[in-house]
Design a protein around this motif. Structure first.
Motif, PDB file in Angstrom:
ATOM      1  N   MET A   1      14.930 -84.570 -20.382  1.00 40.06           N
ATOM      2  CA  MET A   1      14.951 -84.763 -18.934  1.00 40.06           C
ATOM      3  C   MET A   1      15.222 -83.437 -18.220  1.00 40.06           C
ATOM      4  SD  MET A   1      14.142 -87.851 -18.414  1.00 40.06           S
ATOM      5  CE  MET A   1      14.473 -87.896 -16.659  1.00 40.06           C
ATOM      6  N   LEU A   2      16.072 -82.622 -18.808  1.00 44.80           N
ATOM      7  CA  LEU A   2      16.357 -81.309 -18.227  1.00 44.80           C
ATOM      8  C   LEU A   2      15.105 -80.449 -18.221  1.00 44.80           C
ATOM      9  CD1 LEU A   2      18.256 -79.101 -17.172  1.00 44.80           C
ATOM     10  CD2 LEU A   2      18.826 -78.570 -19.551  1.00 44.80           C
ATOM     11  N   GLN A   3      14.383 -80.436 -19.325  1.00 47.32           N
ATOM     12  CA  GLN A   3      13.166 -79.637 -19.400  1.00 47.32           C
ATOM     13  C   GLN A   3      12.139 -80.090 -18.374  1.00 47.32           C
ATOM     14  OE1 GLN A   3      10.428 -77.660 -22.837  1.00 47.32           O
ATOM     15  NE2 GLN A   3      11.050 -79.769 -23.216  1.00 47.32           N
ATOM     16  N   LEU A   4      12.006 -81.395 -18.202  1.00 47.52           N
ATOM     17  CA  LEU A   4      11.075 -81.910 -17.192  1.00 47.52           C
ATOM     18  C   LEU A   4      11.498 -81.495 -15.786  1.00 47.52           C
ATOM     19  CD1 LEU A   4      10.293 -85.532 -18.449  1.00 47.52           C
ATOM     20  CD2 LEU A   4       8.678 -83.622 -18.234  1.00 47.52           C
ATOM     21  N   ALA A   5      12.804 -81.558 -15.525  1.00 52.23           N
ATOM     22  CA  ALA A   5      13.307 -81.208 -14.198  1.00 52.23           C
ATOM     23  C   ALA A   5      13.049 -79.751 -13.851  1.00 52.23           C
ATOM     24  CB  ALA A   5      14.799 -81.506 -14.115  1.00 52.23           C
ATOM     25  N   LEU A   6      13.024 -78.892 -14.867  1.00 51.24           N
ATOM     26  CA  LEU A   6      12.843 -77.460 -14.633  1.00 51.24           C
ATOM     27  C   LEU A   6      11.397 -76.996 -14.715  1.00 51.24           C
ATOM     28  CD1 LEU A   6      15.878 -76.064 -16.686  1.00 51.24           C
ATOM     29  CD2 LEU A   6      15.746 -76.447 -14.218  1.00 51.24           C
TER      30      LEU A   6
END
Length: 237
Positions: free
Chosen positions: A166-171
């Motif tokens: 989810m962090l990778q998608l957000a960034l």
């Protein structure tokens, strides 16, 4: 006493050239009796979180963290040495610690004195470490950015207790809503880096504001309609 400790903690979380401080001394408008004080954030130079010009340093608390924490605590947060974190590398130079053992001990002792719980203090260090690990993230991809430093991604996720995917998608992507319809657009590598830096700066800004709110809560100064204040502005330059 509490006001002095609050000012000390705020000072250790910044350089005076990075932010202004506005302190309100509250007094009874009828009797002139001093009731207390309130601290306010003023012009936080959050850009310094991710970049410093030649001869400059980042916020003091980042360097103090390496001295405040035990080896076990630093291991838990994947903190190695200051030189391993790009956000602490000044332009055309190598980062060096400006923290002293005395300052680190004073900061660590001051936090519980102001009512910060052990959990809150651990969360404080975890967020600061997460910010530093954001600076270690690398990206590639001209059309769709992907994270190339999975160890850094894992460290950020661990510190902030969020899912790494989810962090990778957000960034690496943005979602626009136009007339009720969602449109997904993936960032290029340089755009993902810009997004990451913006995230780090906003995290520090909110953490700093949380510390000030906590200090003001500890000071416990209630303001009445008849009260007056004397404002003291301490600003760089």
């Amino acid at each position: 006493m509490h006001c002095c400790v609050c000012r000390y903690i705020i000072h250790q979380c910044m350089f005076l050239s990075c932010v202004g401080k506005y302190t309100s001394m509250i007094y009874d408008g009828r009797t002139g009796t001093i009731k207390g004080a309130q601290l306010n954030q003023y012009l936080l130079e959050k850009s310094r979180v991710v970049h410093q010009a030649e001869g400059e340093q980042s916020f003091h608390v980042f360097y103090l963290m390496f001295s405040c924490l035990s080896d076990s605590e630093k291991s838990t947060l994947s903190l190695t040495t200051i030189q391993d974190f790009p956000y602490l590398q000044p332009e055309n130079g190598l980062a060096t610690s400006i923290a002293t053992a005395v300052e680190a001990e004073s900061l660590r002792d001051s936090l519980p004195h102001l009512g910060f719980t052990a959990t809150e203090i651990n969360d404080l260090w975890a967020v600061l470490a997460g910010i530093l690990h954001l600076g270690r993230l690398g990206f590639e991809g001209d059309e769709q950015a992907t994270v190339t430093t999975q160890d850094a991604l894992a460290a950020v996720s661990s510190c902030l207790k969020i899912d790494s995917e989810m962090l990778q998608l957000a960034l690496t992507r943005t979602i626009n809503v136009i007339r009720g319809e969602e449109t997904e657009r993936f960032y290029k590598a340089h755009e993902a880096k810009t997004c990451t830096d913006a995230t780090a700066k906003e995290m520090y800004k909110r953490l700093f504001a949380w510390i000030i709110r906590h200090c003001n809560k500890t000071l416990g100064t209630s303001v009445q309609a008849s009260d007056r204040e004397i404002g003291i502005l301490d600003i760089f330059g």
